[in-house]
Design an enzyme around this catalytic site. Structure first.
Site, PDB file in Angstrom:
ATOM      1  N   HIS A 143       0.816  -1.220   0.000  1.00  0.00           N
ATOM      2  CA  HIS A 143       0.000   0.000   0.000  1.00  0.00           C
ATOM      3  C   HIS A 143       0.848   1.268   0.000  1.00  0.00           C
ATOM      4  O   HIS A 143       0.678   2.154   0.845  1.00  0.00           O
ATOM      5  CB  HIS A 143      -0.955   0.026   1.193  1.00  0.00           C
ATOM      6  CG  HIS A 143      -1.803  -1.185   1.343  1.00  0.00           C
ATOM      7  ND1 HIS A 143      -2.659  -1.379   2.401  1.00  0.00           N
ATOM      8  CD2 HIS A 143      -1.927  -2.294   0.565  1.00  0.00           C
ATOM      9  CE1 HIS A 143      -3.277  -2.540   2.282  1.00  0.00           C
ATOM     10  NE2 HIS A 143      -2.848  -3.124   1.168  1.00  0.00           N
ATOM     11  N   GLY A 223      -9.622  -2.105  -2.757  1.00  0.00           N
ATOM     12  CA  GLY A 223     -10.319  -2.470  -1.546  1.00  0.00           C
ATOM     13  C   GLY A 223      -9.531  -3.510  -0.760  1.00  0.00           C
ATOM     14  O   GLY A 223      -8.424  -3.896  -1.142  1.00  0.00           O
TER      15      GLY A 223
END
Length: 349
Positions: A143, A223
């Site tokens: 991320h 997501g």
């Protein structure tokens, strides 16, 4: 067969109910024309991550895991311009975003202790005049965000991830889990909603940015376990992570204009062309086409090239109107095909 397959896909998607979390079209959008067939521009690359175009039409392409910056001509000639020595590829980090403004080149990379945005000057085939613009963007093996792009307002936008710590996305004084907006010198751009670099927040991991002809900004976002998203970005908007994944009912958070199950997308690079957003899907191994209405709402998405080329990450709109697509089959999660990783070009209609 292609026509029949497309009709069946549209029927299945339309049958999904809003109660199940699927975001259905909010306005009528004319059927989108299918793209042409991809053609190889360059092969034998290693995780091409970002694509930006020079004024003459050549592309600058980053390789995440080698930290190389490549120059690729439309005819397919590949030249290595530089290897970013400060980059420390690790997991989802490395040399990622690239943007170009005149003779200036902007790179987003993972360093020893943080993610950074750095500006250079391109002199011939050499990078000179290194200038650190932003440091202390949180880093981790996951991320890391990493997309860079210039908006129609002339300012530089950057996406950052929350590096696995969802709380950072809601902290406006953290650079993690945000979309940033800055001048070419790395200062907060005039009009930023909080007087800082932060333009929007509450993001998990945005890896795609694109603007439509009306100047609306869209972002593709990973997501966690259920819903991937495409969001229409508003200055100062809170997009809900980690409180909401996909759509929610809390008025403090802005809902996405489109969601997919994570198995169908894991959306990364995104571009606008010919009335549609085009999004590369990693886990979904396909190119999504999302027609847009005049008010910016999303029509029914159509999948192209499903499982044909593997994981698709880089997507960019070239000066000649074609789309460039990059595979990501050497990123440790894919199954490389002969010639991977590759850059391909295709007409969007």
């Amino acid at each position: 067969m292609r026509k029949l397959w497309t009709i069946m896909l549209l029927a299945v998607l339309t049958a999904c109910s809003a109660g199940d979390g699927e975001v259905l079209p909010t306005a009528a959008v004319s059927a989108a024309a299918a793209p042409g067939e991809p053609k190889d521009v360059a092969t034998g690359l290693s995780v091409p991550w970002g694509i930006a175009y020079l004024p003459g039409g050549d592309a600058l392409v980053t390789e995440r895991d080698t930290a190389r910056l490549l120059r690729v001509t439309p005819a397919g000639r590949v030249t290595e311009l530089a290897t970013v020595r400060e980059a420390r590829p690790d997991g989802e980090g490395g040399l990622m975003g690239v943007a170009v403004k005149d003779d200036q080149v902007f790179l987003y990379y993972t360093a020893e202790t943080d993610n950074r945005i750095v500006r250079y000057r391109l002199a011939g085939d050499a990078l000179t005049d290194e200038h650190l613009l932003v440091r202390d963007i949180p880093k981790a093996g996951i991320h890391n965000g990493g997309r860079l792009a210039f908006g129609p307002d002339g300012h530089l936008y950057a996406t950052t991830g929350e590096v696995g710590d969802g709380d950072l996305a809601q902290q406006r004084d953290s650079l993690g889990g945000k979309i940033l907006r800055m001048t070419v010198d790395g200062a907060p751009a005039p009009g930023n909603p909080f007087g800082t670099l932060v333009y929007s927040y509450g993001h998990r991991n945005v890896q795609g940015l694109a603007w439509d002809p009306s100047g609306r900004l869209y972002a593709s976002e990973f997501g966690a376990n259920t819903w991937d998203e495409v969001n229409l970005i508003r200055p100062g908007g809170n997009y809900g992570w980690p409180e909401v994944e996909g759509r929610g009912s809390d008025q403090r958070y802005i809902n996405p204009i489109l969601t997919w199950p994570t198995s169908d997308a894991s959306p990364s690079g995104m571009a606008y062309a010919n009335g549609s957003l085009w999004v590369g899907a990693l886990r979904g191994a396909r190119l999504w086409q999302i027609p847009l209405s005049q008010d910016g709402s999303a029509g029914t998405p159509t999948a192209h090239f499903t499982d044909r080329y593997g994981r698709l990450r880089a997507v960019a709109s070239a000066p000649d109107g074609t789309l460039w697509i990059g595979t990501s089959n050497k990123d440790g999660r894919g199954s490389p095909n002969p010639g991977d990783d590759r850059l391909m070009t295709l007409p969007p209609t």
